[in-house]
Motif scaffolding. Structure first.
Motif, short mmCIF file in Angstrom:
data_model
loop_
_atom_site.label_atom_id
_atom_site.label_comp_id
_atom_site.label_asym_id
_atom_site.label_seq_id
_atom_site.Cartn_x
_atom_site.Cartn_y
_atom_site.Cartn_z
N ALA A 12 41.94 18.20 43.77
CA ALA A 12 42.03 17.85 42.35
C ALA A 12 40.67 18.03 41.68
CB ALA A 12 42.51 16.40 42.20
N MET A 50 39.62 20.71 38.59
CA MET A 50 39.05 20.29 37.31
C MET A 50 37.66 20.89 37.10
SD MET A 50 40.43 16.36 36.91
CE MET A 50 40.37 15.78 38.59
N ALA A 68 45.68 16.18 39.93
CA ALA A 68 44.90 16.71 38.80
C ALA A 68 45.73 16.84 37.54
CB ALA A 68 44.33 18.06 39.18
N PRO A 90 37.67 12.42 42.79
CA PRO A 90 37.81 12.47 41.33
C PRO A 90 37.55 11.08 40.72
CG PRO A 90 39.97 12.42 42.38
CD PRO A 90 38.95 12.49 43.47
#
Length: 1434
Positions: free
Chosen positions: A909, A913, A944, A1016
């Motif tokens: 994820a 990004m 994500a 993340p």
């Protein structure tokens, strides 16, 4: 006086008048002063100039007098001229070059001149002179040079792609999935046609370059439908369509359809057929048999008398192959030798096995048997263990109780021997003792001993064999009194006197040759000059030379022998035939006999041959001689011999009032004929050659005559033509097989075939079903070189004839198809519903359990999204293993626990990004091999907020065909980024990839082998359960790319439904051997374990190619109770492990714990495969009820899935004919036209189904076939009409029907809704108004011949195209065409338009094991299949 044949039942009126005046002219009262001796048309003598004109005409080689009366030829030429005016263009079949060259080279063995039709041979008579022993065969250099020349000219169909194609390359919209099409280097067929001449054939072009085939690039043209297609193959198909549009004769009354029961209609008699006229027929008698005082009381008595009175008188002279007398048997020797030979035999029946060139030994043995009162059964010498018809001869010998065979020394040495020197037992033969009859092997009888010779009585004298139409052999027993009476009748009819000389060219072992040359000759002390067949092959004039040399009074010949003499005759000075008073023509019952006689007389009249000398006769083994034309005009009567031999053919004819015609029984002769004016017998054919087509009778001999009137000399061997009928779809169909000359090219042969069809159509008003040409010398032969008809038919039906050219015309012949289905004007859905309710029919609907009412302790239910379920599992059970991936050795390659998967998804994820700069809602293509990376990438996308699309990676060995599909999915799904492994990343940027697609237009490619270390900031949570979770793309079997949007809510509901149906819990282990890219396969591989918590053991299907036992060994090792696979995996195990079950058992493979083995599919269950899989692994503990199937489709990834509890899937049998009409009728197992259908698992919880009309979308009643529409948790939908109210439902494009089935368990009856899948709606073909499913036709075709390994069918402009994969030599390709056409006609009432024979692996099959028929169609139309053979059925 007359036995003669007009040209059969189909003669023209003009011809009839001409023949009638010629035949009957002699017996009609004529005005005084007119010469009575000659019929009107023969008045002008043949002058030398007209005769030399005849020779010139003969030497051109264009006329074949034997098979033609002028009238017939005129009619054939007129018919062909009429067809020429119509300018018909017929598409010529396409052949692969290798096949053309092979067939022509195979055919270049110098022709065996022993060729001939049923009883004929033919000589290679060139215009250069007589083939004598010195120059009889054509020299080898000439043959080889001809072969090489022939093979270059005959590659008609294998010309190449036109250099520099003009049409713009155009990529077809249908996307292909990974296929198995290989590049073949041989150029494809691109012959095109114009219709300027009656039949146009384009010559091959010089260039033979060919680019590697790439499906989808083709020159374009518009067809009648406005569909752009390739300009080559489709040009032929268009031509075929145009040809078939030509109006054909009005069909006979067709079947009618009554409640989808096809009832065969009784053929109505033709109203135009002539009515019988005249008085009722009376029994005709020949003249009384004159009583001659000194006739011997039996044949043996005659032999004894002549042996005593004139021991030096010659009885038989045998010739060698140079025409020199080899051996002269006198009556004295004959009498003594017969006494010698009888002493060695004291049995009841013996067989006589003597070669055709040793009549003396045969004659001695035959009379020895008569003297010893032993019954001889003369047969042909068996040359090999596989002689044509040899087995039937063996059956005859066995049924006659024969245990001893008499033969000559030379023949005994020539018989096939085993390594120990013994004569082997021939197939079907009884065990025989072989005796050699030469006098050196026999002991002399005592001087004072003489056999007791009795008068003729009703004991059996000998048994003659007869071959029937079906190839079986019958024995005809001839009694001693019949034998004597027959000899006396022949003596009187032919006026035989003592010491006359007779030349016999016929087979002396049976029929006319035996009756005249062995029996009647001895009764009259005549001298027989026997001409062996081997001498005739070398010198066809030998019999005429012997007639001159011995001043013979009588000669026994066939029309073949007269014809050969004509071909070989070149103004030989010393021929004088004035001594002949009778030329007996044995095969008078032939349409070509009359022209042979006419032509022979024309040439030899100037050599002293008188017209009245030619005496045709009619006979058959069961009736002996029926009629013979007399040599003098004084007795214009036929002899009818009544009551000679008694067998099953005996009948008592009745008058119209019911009384018998006479008090005597009659013998059925097997001859067809009538009594003409003046009591003359006319025989026009044999029962064996009779074919009844559409209620009309045709004579095979007539059809041979017509075929040969179409200038045959250039293309086929004269007399090497077989005509027979085969029964297809309740009627006889005519088949013609001819031997093709090696020097005739493909175009020539094809043109000749087309003209033969036209000629037969015009003259006989009947269509030819199949016309096949075989290489020279390959048709099975009778012992004297004729064609063995029944064996030829057998080879044709078995698919072992190996023709080099085939032309089938089912469209012309088959006029008794069922009427096309008329669709009723559409009735509204509401009316249908009311109608069903009024008639008491249940509306066809079914449903699974209601999800809302099922109570379970499902913890995952409280989460709306799968990403949340994974986070929850990572927290509560971090070390629980969710996934285990196995490699090809069966060891663990990789595994994932809940927390490992969660952490990996987080890193992916972050990568999306930061490196990909993606927003939530962006689409990401995941191009991974089956494995753990794919799963991690999927959940990384969910974390994500991206929408993943799983895509199968391109195949490294097949980038050209697989990469465009990847590109297409990436483009259509509008992917902002592409995630993959480092290896595939390199592949996408390789040189091969650049050649296949434009690599510059790829979206950014992220390589996940190197992931960032950080987590993340936050994990994305969707705002609404109806937002997109992922996209599911797949290429359907019809070649269409279709995507389905899956929402988060639908995904969760789907997973819950499967969890409930299969009872999945964290403690369970499930083995999955599927492709994880779409449908239920993807859900099981990636989603279910996270939702339900069970451990998934992942086995990539590609690993089974190196280790087929991998999946089953894993199931056994991990003690798995539930496993999922695809049909291709199941097929691989069935084929690859069939012979290894014992060794697997020894390795400890145990499948007894398997509770469910589910095949994941989107098609009708393949019962044959699942049953053979169950049977094969039953010994390893697999329970037969464990194997079941599931059903999914594009819009609903799973509708049915066999659960762990509940009843087993049931199988029903339905009527295939009813299914074509969209009706369902249950029948018993094994009934004709029955089709087994297995229930597709149990309907999933939460799914409600209704069966709808595919056209109106209205609901249907229970016994109707319709489209499944269902209401459940997926995304896309259509409106389902229920009169005024509409429900949102899904059309699945799957044709099914549902039934409520009662199951009786020991405790209580339970009902459940069962759904039966028949096929996909977009795969179904509509032909003649009926709906056909390709799989049904393909199943029939695969059964048609052992060499067909796979088959696919599709339609093109309403023509049915059948593609078959051939596992065998290319020579077998053409055998398949008639068999495929037959089986589809018989079982499906459809006419095949095009048959394409290809190599193994050409039919594309996707990863789910489904055939991609539309993809195949595009390849065929773009001419990229490199077929071995393409046949266009007319």
């Amino acid at each position: 006086t007359s036995l003669h044949q007009n040209t059969g039942s189909d003669i023209t009126q003009k011809g009839y008048e001409k023949k009638r005046s010629k035949l009957i002219g002699a017996y009609l009262p004529q005005p005084p002063g007119v010469d009575q001796a000659l019929p009107q048309e023969r008045r002008t003598p043949v002058t030398p100039s007209s005769s030399s004109r005849y020779h010139r005409r003969r030497s051109s080689g264009s006329r074949d007098e034997r098979y033609r009366s002028d009238v017939h030829t005129e009619a054939v030429q007129a018919a062909l001229a009429k067809h020429k005016e119509r300018k018909m263009a017929v598409p010529m079949p396409s052949k692969r070059r290798s096949l053309v060259v092979q067939t022509s080279m195979d055919a270049y063995t110098p022709p065996d001149t022993s060729s001939g039709s049923e009883d004929e041979g033919s000589v290679q008579g060139d215009s250069q002179g007589t083939p004598t022993s010195s120059q009889g065969s054509i020299n080898m250099e000439h043959w080889i040079s001809q072969a090489i020349h022939g093979s270059t000219t005959s590659t008609t169909s294998s010309s190449s792609t036109q250099s520099g194609g003009s049409g713009a390359a155009h990529r077809l919209a249908d996307v292909m999935a990974q296929t198995h099409i290989e590049n073949h280097s041989a150029p494809p067929d691109v012959t095109t046609y114009t219709s300027e001449h009656s039949i146009q054939v384009e010559r091959p072009q010089g260039s033979t370059a060919r680019v590697a085939p790439k499906y989808g690039n083709a020159e374009l043209m518009e067809t009648g439908d406005g569909v752009p297609v390739s300009s080559r193959v489709s040009a032929k198909i268009q031509q075929l369509v145009n040809t078939l549009k030509r109006p054909k004769r009005p069909p006979l009354r067709e079947f009618f359809v009554d409640d989808f029961e096809e009832l065969l209609e009784v053929q109505q008699p033709d109203p135009n057929q002539p009515k019988p006229e005249g008085a009722q027929m009376l029994a005709m008698r020949g003249e009384q048999l004159g009583v001659v005082t000194n006739w011997p009381p039996s044949l043996e008595a005659a032999l004894q008398r002549w042996g005593t009175i004139s021991p030096k008188a010659p009885c038989l002279t045998t010739m060698d192959t140079n025409g020199k007398p080899l051996y002269i048997l006198t009556y004295g020797e004959h009498s003594l030798n017969s006494l010698d030979s009888l002493t060695c035999v004291s049995l009841f029946q013996v067989t006589l096995v003597f070669p055709n060139n040793d009549p003396a030994a045969f004659m001695v043995a035959f009379y020895g048997c008569l003297l010893a009162e032993v019954v001889p059964v003369p047969i042909e010498v068996p040359l090999t263990r596989k002689d044509a018809g040899s087995q039937q001869i063996g059956f005859l010998l066995g049924s006659c109780g024969v245990t001893v065979a008499l033969t000559s020394d030379a023949c005994h040495k020539g018989l096939p021997k085993s390594p120990t020197g013994e004569i082997p037992q021939f197939k079907g033969w009884p065990k025989l003792l072989w005796f050699v009859t030469e006098s050196k092997h026999l002991s002399k009888p005592p001087r004072d001993w003489f056999p007791h010779i009795k008068d003729a009585n009703n004991d059996t004298a000998y048994i003659e064999y007869k071959t029937c139409k079906d190839g079986s052999v019958l024995g005809v027993t001839v009694t001693r009194i019949a034998l004597l009476t027959h000899c006396q009748a022949l003596t009187q009819a032919c006026g035989y006197t003592e010491a006359e000389t007779i030349v016999n060219v016929l087979d002396f072992k049976k029929d006319v040759g035996l009756w005249h040359g062995i029996l009647t000759s001895v009764m009259n002390m005549m001298h027989v000059i026997s001409i062996p067949y081997s001498l005739m092959k070398v010198n066809p004039l030998s019999w005429i030379q012997k007639v001159c040399q011995y001043k013979a009074k009588v000669a026994c010949v066939k029309s073949r022998d007269m014809h050969w003499a004509l071909v070989a005759h070149r103004d030989q000075r010393d021929i004088n035939l004035s001594s002949l008073r009778m030329l007996i023509v044995a095969d008078g019952a032939n349409p070509w006999s009359i022209s042979s006689c006419d032509a022979f007389l024309n040439v030899f009249q100037s050599k002293g041959l008188r017209q009245e000398v030619i005496c045709p006769c009619a006979s058959s083994p069961e009736a002996l001689t029926v009629a013979i034309r007399r040599y003098s005009q004084a007795t214009p009567r036929a002899v009818l011999i009544e009551n000679l031999c008694f067998c099953v053919l005996q009948v008592f004819p009745m008058t119209s009032s019911g009384g018998p015609i006479t008090e005597y029984p009659f013998i059925r002769t097997g001859l067809l004929g009538f009594i003409g004016p003046g009591g003359l017998v006319f025989v026009i054919g044999k029962m064996d050659g009779l074919m009844v087509v559409s209620g009309r009778r045709h004579n095979a001999d007539d059809i041979v005559a017509t075929a040969l009137a179409v200038e045959p000399m250039k293309f086929v061997y004269r007399g090497r033509i077989a005509v027979f009928s085969v029964s297809v779809l309740h009627d006889e169909r005519i088949v013609i097989v001819a031997e093709q000359r090696p020097d005739s090219t493909e175009e020539d042969s094809f043109q000749w075939m087309s003209r033969v069809l036209q000629a037969i159509d015009s003259i006989h008003q009947v269509g030819v079903y199949c016309l096949a040409l075989v290489p020279a010398n390959t048709l099975p032969k009778t012992p004297l070189g004729g064609i063995h008809l029944s064996e030829t038919k057998q080879l044709f039906l078995e698919g072992s004839l190996h023709p080099c050219n085939v032309l089938m015309c089912p469209h012309t012949c088959v006029t008794n198809l069922p009427k096309p289905r008329q669709k009723q004007p559409e009735i509204g859905p509401a009316s249908v519903m009311v109608g069903n309710l009024v008639s008491g029919k249940r509306i066809a609907q079914a449903s699974g359990r209601d999800l809302g009412q099922i109570e379970d302790n499902d913890q995952a239910r409280k989460f709306l999204f799968l990403s949340e379920v994974l986070q929850w599992r990572a927290q509560t059970t971090p070390d629980h293993v969710l996934y285990t991936l196995l490699n090809c050795r069966g060891t663990i390659a990789n595994s994932l626990t809940c927390v490992q998967l969660h952490k990996r998804a987080e890193k992916i994820a972050v990568m999306l990004m930061e490196r990909g700069h993606l927003q939530d809602g962006d689409h990401v293509a995941l191009v991974y091999p089956p494995g753990i990376d794919l799963i991690a990438a999927f959940y990384g996308c969910l974390y994500a907020g991206c929408v993943p699309i799983t895509v199968r990676p391109p195949h490294p060995q097949n980038i050209a065909t697989t990469l465009p599909t990847v590109k297409m999915i990436v483009e259509v799904s509008r992917s902002a980024c592409l995630m993959t492994t480092q290896l595939i990343c390199k592949l996408l940027r390789s040189r091969e990839a650049a050649a296949a697609v434009d690599v510059r237009t790829w979206p950014p490619v992220l390589d996940t082998d190197d992931l960032p270390k950080k987590r993340p900031a936050q994990i994305y949570k969707p705002s609404n359960p109806e937002t997109l979770a992922y996209l599911d793309f797949s290429v359907s079997t019809t070649g269409m790319l279709a995507g389905v949007k899956m929402s988060h809510a639908a995904t969760s509901a789907f997973c819950r439904s499967i969890k409930l149906q299969c009872e999945l819990y964290p403690s369970r282990e499930v083995a999955i051997c599927l492709d994880p890219y779409c449908g239920l396969g993807f859900v099981l591989w990636c989603l279910c374990s996270v939702y339900s918590g069970h451990q998934s053991i992942l086995i990539p299907p590609s690993e089974l190619e190196t280790n087929p036992a991998l999946w089953l060994l894993a199931v056994s090792q991990y003690k798995v109770r539930d496993t999922f696979c695809s049909y291709s995996v199941m097929e691989l195990c069935t084929k690859g492990l069939g012979s290894q079950t014992e060794s697997l058992k020894a390795r400890g493979l145990d499948l007894s714990r398997v509770r469910t083995c589910v095949v994941v599919a989107e098609e009708r269950p393949r019962i044959a495969l699942t049953q053979s899989f169950s049977k094969l692994f039953k010994d390893l503990g697999l329970h037969p009820r464990a194997v079941s199937t599931s059903l999914g489709c594009r819009v609903n990834l799973a509708i049915c899935l066999q659960g762990t509890s509940g009843p087993d899937p049931t199988t029903v049998y339905v009527d295939m004919r009813a299914l074509r009409h969209d009706r369902v009728r249950l029948v018993e197992r094994g009934s004709p036209h029955s089709l087994p259908l297995m229930e597709s698992g149990k309907i999933l919880p939460g799914v409600r189904i209704i069966i709808a009309n595919p056209e109106t979308k209205g609901p249907l009643g229970d016994s109707h076939l319709g489209e499944v529409s269902h209401e459940n948790f997926t995304f896309a939908y259509l409106e389902l009409n229920l009169g005024d109210k509409a429900i949102k439902m899904f059309a699945t494009s799957v044709l099914t029907f549902s039934r409520v089935i009662n199951f009786f368990f020991p405790l209580q009856p339970e009902r459940h809704d069962a759904l039966y899948v028949v096929g996909a709606l977009d795969e179904a073909m509509e032909l003649r108004g009926m709906r056909y499913h390709p799989i049904d036709i393909e199943t029939s075709v695969i059964r048609a011949h052992k060499s067909i390994t796979e088959c696919a069918v599709f339609t093109w402009t309403n023509l049915l195209v059948v593609v078959v994969e051939l596992d065998g030599s290319e020579q077998e390709a053409l055998d398949l065409v008639p068999l495929v056409t037959n089986v589809v006609l018989e079982e499906h009432y459809l006419i095949v338009g095009v048959v394409v024979v290809v190599d193994i692996g050409v039919i594309p099959i996707n990863s789910r094991g489904e055939k991609q028929r539309m993809h195949l169609r595009d390849g065929f139309l773009a001419d990229q299949l490199d077929p071995i053979y393409v046949a266009y059925n007319m």
